[in-house]
Each structure stands twice: as structure tokens, then as C-alpha cells.
Design a protein around this motif. Structure first.
Motif, PDB file in Angstrom:
ATOM      1  N   ALA A   1       9.357   0.528  -3.589  1.00  0.00           N
ATOM      2  CA  ALA A   1       9.638  -0.634  -4.438  1.00  0.00           C
ATOM      3  C   ALA A   1       8.602  -1.737  -4.265  1.00  0.00           C
ATOM      4  O   ALA A   1       8.362  -2.510  -5.188  1.00  0.00           O
ATOM      5  CB  ALA A   1      11.031  -1.184  -4.111  1.00  0.00           C
ATOM      6  N   THR A   2       7.982  -1.796  -3.092  1.00  0.00           N
ATOM      7  CA  THR A   2       7.159  -2.964  -2.766  1.00  0.00           C
ATOM      8  C   THR A   2       5.684  -2.663  -2.549  1.00  0.00           C
ATOM      9  O   THR A   2       4.894  -3.587  -2.394  1.00  0.00           O
ATOM     10  CB  THR A   2       7.717  -3.657  -1.502  1.00  0.00           C
ATOM     11  N   TYR A   3       5.284  -1.400  -2.514  1.00  0.00           N
ATOM     12  CA  TYR A   3       3.859  -1.109  -2.359  1.00  0.00           C
ATOM     13  C   TYR A   3       3.214  -1.166  -3.739  1.00  0.00           C
ATOM     14  O   TYR A   3       3.715  -0.566  -4.694  1.00  0.00           O
ATOM     15  CB  TYR A   3       3.641   0.265  -1.720  1.00  0.00           C
ATOM     16  N   ASN A   4       2.106  -1.892  -3.845  1.00  0.00           N
ATOM     17  CA  ASN A   4       1.460  -2.047  -5.167  1.00  0.00           C
ATOM     18  C   ASN A   4       2.443  -2.566  -6.220  1.00  0.00           C
ATOM     19  O   ASN A   4       2.345  -2.212  -7.385  1.00  0.00           O
ATOM     20  CB  ASN A   4       0.919  -0.697  -5.646  1.00  0.00           C
ATOM     21  N   ARG A   5       3.391  -3.365  -5.815  1.00  0.00           N
ATOM     22  CA  ARG A   5       4.449  -3.883  -6.692  1.00  0.00           C
ATOM     23  C   ARG A   5       5.230  -2.774  -7.397  1.00  0.00           C
ATOM     24  O   ARG A   5       5.727  -2.949  -8.507  1.00  0.00           O
ATOM     25  CB  ARG A   5       3.893  -4.863  -7.725  1.00  0.00           C
ATOM     26  N   GLY A   6       5.344  -1.615  -6.722  1.00  0.00           N
ATOM     27  CA  GLY A   6       6.251  -0.599  -7.252  1.00  0.00           C
ATOM     28  C   GLY A   6       5.610   0.747  -7.527  1.00  0.00           C
ATOM     29  O   GLY A   6       4.823   0.874  -8.453  1.00  0.00           O
TER      30      GLY A   6
ATOM     31  N   ASP B   1      -2.324   4.949  -5.193  1.00  0.00           N
ATOM     32  CA  ASP B   1      -2.519   4.056  -6.326  1.00  0.00           C
ATOM     33  C   ASP B   1      -1.372   4.295  -7.291  1.00  0.00           C
ATOM     34  O   ASP B   1      -0.352   4.873  -6.928  1.00  0.00           O
ATOM     35  CB  ASP B   1      -3.891   4.280  -6.984  1.00  0.00           C
ATOM     36  N   ARG B   2      -1.536   3.827  -8.535  1.00  0.00           N
ATOM     37  CA  ARG B   2      -0.386   3.902  -9.443  1.00  0.00           C
ATOM     38  C   ARG B   2      -0.069   5.317  -9.902  1.00  0.00           C
ATOM     39  O   ARG B   2       0.895   5.525 -10.618  1.00  0.00           O
ATOM     40  CB  ARG B   2      -0.595   2.939 -10.612  1.00  0.00           C
TER      41      ARG B   2
END
Lengths: 364, 364
Positions: A117-122, A95-96
Motif C-alpha cells: 500500500a505504501t511503497y511507491n504510493r501503492g 517499480d510500477r
């Protein structure tokens, strides 16, 4: 520990330069990313011993650490391996508060960086380069990506790391061919930005080539600083300034594409590409013979190739160059030297000249 | 033509609102992207008639226009279709003077937008939404992405468009179920940000539902403005402010995932999710019965569902919610109303309450 600071506003970060101090990486990650509670350590078969000890270090620092390993080599920069990292992140319940730690050379940095860069929009990214090439080049500057079957790095994005951890002791076990390949980018920094650094390399080529620790620290620190200076001024390659880093690379990418990824190491292709670029600049009257011969001599002294191993058809090479990411409207663009320590962008080079350089490259 | 300006510094752009004026799109693209010479128009089987006429319009404006079509439906937001768009860009010999024009609903915007975000480390993107949902939501704000088999939008990045072109005439041919689905996000804006807009929707539900042009213009313009206000203050979803847009969405994503993409339209899931969120807020004492019944009544009046079509196991739904992108450390987070026009983030909602809401959702 030396530190090179990359100043990019809210995306600023430190490059830490150490020697055998990777046990402190946990503290470095904690300081750079106070909110992070878990990490995915990504490595390949070459970097795996380092990656495993790093995973242990991070676990001791209180981080929940998962791992993912991909096969070594440029072929791993593909959608399939990327999907594998997405799966690994999912399995880790990322998660974040999760960061990606890329342990390896340019392939791992590019692939794991693009996954971050692309998982969970960064997700935040920490780079732990284990090769000379990745220490002085790909770990700094935020470029991430994978290859398209038809072109290198055609898919990717800009995603700055939250920190870069360089342990020069990792270079002790690097195979000679790979170590030498990395020196191509080091020479490049001298040619494009810093004549004094170029002269230092000329005077110390033996110490550099034999991996003298003091020489290594100076070479890697200066290379990171020079690259960071450029990236700070043109983070997204928009003003044209960052393009200076592509000296030799238009040729190099064509050699790599036509040879198939893996025939030439990237640095080897860059070395040959710089030789071609210098020849082209000389034919255009931008520089004299002395420049070309100093560059050739330094590349030789460091053990780098200056001619392609086989004669690839000039038509094929030119076709690739016209489709290069740096091309605009099918026009080839070259970064060419105007004097030692200075390069400029040229987008109106006559194709016949380029052809002549390519055709004479093998026979030199 | 009305214009909503999204102010994001160097990434600012206009949302143009027109009615049957898409012949002017070429001029709009030229003004937004003066350096662009070629475009890839991406559509799906639903939007293809629009995409074809748009391709012709862009060609007349002097742009070299290629096209790519993917099957309609959420299943196209996958790595395989993404790879297909990369191939199409390569075939078009796309370079930095190439833009991607996404013509369609949210699926096309997300997929083509992510291809634009990641090809050559970023191509400019023009959004031409053809559904109500994409006009009022997904085209504005820069979110792009695809699905992971285990989670919606798990892969993606922030990539702001260079312009958004809304032609309200496209709504005339939109199937009723899809049009109504889009109204869920419209109601959401009223609940979370603008009580007066909510009241307007209550008073004009018939005009809105029957697609009265004046009502549509007001509803779409106001929705875009409200979303743009939020995005301007929290472009990358970092300060928590942008999270208000996720009202109803933690529940909605769980319904969509457990039901399988395609069982519920996104707006339908959001409508049910808002009902659940309001019930949860009432159980927590944040709002009273009147709020819940006003919201339910408006959703009903617009033809939106307020209960899931089948009883999915609460355990499964909660497991998905714990892995939601918005979750941190496995903690579920909910955006809940505190009064009409205001919501707040709650990350300490007791799981038994969530379970009660989910278990009573079908039987209401």
C-alpha cells in the motif's frame, strides 16, 4: 475452481478457491495483473514451504520473482519488519510493474499488504492466505497494517488486493490450534449475517472440525461471500455497516493487548469476545438465554475457548477498549446481536455492565 | 478570501487563500470537518511560531489541540520521525474524530500527511503550508510520504486533505533562498500548461521576486488552480496525465539523491532539472533555441540556478533515474516540452543524449 467476486468498481477482484492447484497461480496473476513483470513473494517461517513453491510457479509463468521472509508471529507486524520489506522491494528494483504476493496468515497479509500500500504510493497486491483465519477474514476486504506498541493495527491503510488465491489443501498441514482459531470468524459470520449458515455449522461441526474437504469448501466460500457482501457496501468503514464484522472484536482486542500479542491466537480472542458480547447483549435484554447457549455450544463443539485463560484486571481491559480504533470520543462501541443473523451497533452501553461481564468471564 | 475548489467527488476540498487571516482557521476546520473534536498540530523548528499561534486559534475554536514538532529539513521524512508522530497521536488518544493539521513546508506536509494517511487507517488532514513551494505544490493533490535511504518519496500513499489553508502573510518571513526555490514550480506550471501565465511571469518577474502581495496572490492562486486541474483528471497518477507535473523532476530527483538531501533545495533541483529537460528536448528537435533561452532567462530573472553546483558523475545520476518511481522496467521516462504550455511523456530517449545533457550541465 470456485470464484467469489468482490465488486468494488475499479478495485473489483476475484477470490479463487482451489484445492491443490497452486501451479495455476501464475496464470491467475497474469490475468489479474497483465502489466506486471516482477513480484516480491513475502512469507514467514511457517508459510515458507508454500512461498518457495509459489515463487517457482511464478518464475515458470515468466515473472521475475524475488522473495522476503520474516519471523512468524504477530511481533513481525512492526515498523522494523516493514522497513525490511521496503529494502527487499528496493533491492528487487521494484517499480510500477511490480506486485507483492503475500503468502501466509493474517500477519503476512497485513504486513506485506501495508508495504504494498505504501511503497511507491501503492503496488498491486495478491493475497495467498495459508491459514483458515486469513482465508475467511483478513485476505478479503483491503485492510492492511501493523501494530503500535500500544495498540493492534493502529497503523495501516485500506488497500484492496488485485486478487486472492485460496488453496484449501494448505489447510491440511495447519496445526490444530490454528485451524480451530480460524473457525471463530466463521461462526461470527453465521451469528451476524446468516442464521442458516449458523445452523449448517451446528449440524456439521464434526465434519468442519475434522477438515472434511467438502465442508471446508462450503465454509470458506460462504464466509468469503458474506464478508465480501459487507465490504462491497462499506469499503472504508464509513457508513457503519462494515462495523458488523467487529462483533466480539472490541473485547477480543482488549484481551490480545492486555495478554500481550501471542498469548491468545486472534480467533481464540474473538471466540471469547463473542461470548462476552453475547453475555452483554443478554444483560441488556437484546437476546435471550437460548441464543447465548447455542453460540456457546457451537464454539465448544468446534474446540474454541469461551473464557479468558487468566483474569486480566477489568480496569486495564476497559482502558484499552476506550482507545479502540472503533471508539469515538472515548466512548466504547459494541456490535451486539439482536437475533441470530442480525447485529446492531450500540454506543451507549453502561460501563458497569461491561465490567460485570468481564469480571464473570473467567469464573464461568 | 479567495477559494480554489479541488473537485474529487467525495474527496473534494477547498484551498482557502488569505492574507494575515489565520485567526479564522478554526472556523475553516470546523466547516470542513464538522465531526472533528481534536487535532494534532504538527510543525518543525522553522514553522513553530506559526504552529503555536495556530494551535491557540484552534483551541479557541473549541478543538482539543495537541502538538508535535520535528527537526526542520528533509532528514525528518524518515520512519523514525513518523513513529514519533504515531506516538504523539496515541498520546492524544486520537480516534476517528481527530484530525492532523500540518503546519510547515513540504517536509511537514509529506510526513504529517503520511502519518494521517496511515494512523487508524486514515485520519482527516488539514494542510497549512508556510512556504511558497508547499503552497503551490505539495499541499495540493494528496501525495504524502517519506524517504527511503536509497530514494526520495519511495514510501507513501495518496491521501487527499480535507482542506488547505494558505496565508500569504507567512511568506513575508520566508528566507530569500527558500522563497525563490518555490518559484521553480510556479515557472513549471507556465511551461507545462499555460503560456499566458508564463508570459505574465516574464513581465512581472521583479514584482514576484520582491513578494508584491498582488503578484503573490495571482501567482499562488493560478498555480493551485493549474495543479488542481491536473489532479482532478488523474488523482492516482494512472492515466499518465498527472505525470506532466513531473517536468524537470526526473533530473531533479537524481540531483537531490546524488547530492544528498539538503545540498540543493527541491525547487533549485527542479529549476536545474527543467533546464536539463529543455536542453534534452532541444537535442531531440522537439523545441527550438528560443524556448530554451526564454525559460533560462525567466529562471535567471527569478534568481533560480540552471546548473548543478558540482559535477556529479553521469553514471550515478543515470542509475538513480533508472530507479525513479516514474521509471518502468528500468526505462527512463521524461516529460518534455513540445511548445510553451504543452509537454508530453517520452520513454524512449536514447541514454547517450541524456548523458550529454548531464555532462554539459555544469560547464554551461
Amino acid at each position: 475452481m470456485e470464484t467469489v467476486r468482490v465488486n468494488l468498481g475499479s478495485r473489483s477482484y476475484d477470490i479463487a478457491l482451489t484445492h491443490g492447484a497452486t501451479a495455476n497461480l501464475g496464470a491467475f496473476v497474469r490475468a489479474a495483473l497483465p502489466k506486471t513483470s516482477s513480484v516480491l513473494v513475502v512469507g514467514d517461517s511457517n508459510s515458507w514451504p508454500h512461498a518457495e513453491s509459489i515463487q517457482a510457479t511464478l518464475t515458470r509463468a515468466g515473472l521475475r520473482a524475488g522473495s522476503a521472509v520474516v519471523p512468524a508471529g504477530e511481533a513481525s507486524k512492526c515498523l522494523e519488519r516493514l522497513a525490511g520489506l521496503y529494502d527487499a522491494l528496493y533491492e528487487l528494483a521494484a517499480d510500477r510493474s511490480t506486485a507483492v504476493v503475500a503468502v501466509g496468515g493474517g500477519v503476512i497479509g497485513d504486513l506485506a499488504g501495508f508495504a504494498a500500500a505504501t511503497y511507491n504510493r501503492g503496488l498491486p497486491l495478491v493475497m495467498v492466505p495459508t491459514t483458515l483465519l486469513s482465508m475467511v477474514d483478513s485476505s478479503v476486504g483491503g485492510k492492511t497494517g501493523i501494530n503500535h506498541p500500544k495498540g493492534k493495527n493502529l497503523i495501516g491503510s485500506f488497500h484492496q488486493p488485485a486478487g486472492v488465491w485460496i488453496d484449501l489443501a494448505f489447510l491440511n498441514t495447519l496445526p490444530a490450534r490454528e485451524f480451530i482459531s480460524g473457525l471463530a470468524e466463521v461462526v461470527k459470520y453465521g451469528v451476524i449475517l446468516d442464521a442458516a449458515f449458523f445452523a449448517y455449522l451446528e449440524s456439521n461441526s464434526h465434519a468442519v472440525r475434522t477438515r472434511d474437504p467438502g465442508a471446508l469448501l462450503r465454509v470458506v466460500t460462504r464466509s468469503c461471500r458474506l464478508k465480501a457482501d459487507v465490504v462491497e457496501q462499506d469499503e472504508y468503514e464509513r457508513t457503519g455497516l462494515r462495523a458488523v464484522l467487529n462483533y466480539g472484536h472490541t473485547f477480543a482486542h482488549a484481551f490480545e493487548t492486555c495478554g500481550g500479542y501471542g498469548t491468545l491466537l486472534h480467533g481464540e480472542a474473538v471466540s471469547i469476545g463473542m461470548e462476552c458480547a453475547a453475555q452483554l447483549a443478554r444483560k441488556l435484554g437484546l437476546i435471550g438465554d437460548e441464543f447465548v447457549s447455542r453460540q456457546t455450544k457451537l464454539l465448544d463443539a468446534l474446540g474454541l475457548p469461551t473464557a479468558p485463560p487468566t483474569r486480566w484486571p477489568a480496569d486495564d481491559l476497559i482502558a484499552v477498549m476506550r482507545r479502540d480504533k472503533k471508539a469515538v470520543g472515548g466512548q466504547m462501541r459494541f456490535i451486539l446481536p439482536t437475533r441470530l443473523g442480525e447485529v446492531k451497533l450500540f454506543d451507549d452501553v453502561p460501563e458497569p455492565l461491561v465490567r460485570t461481564v468481564l469480571e464473570s468471564a473467567v469464573s464461568r
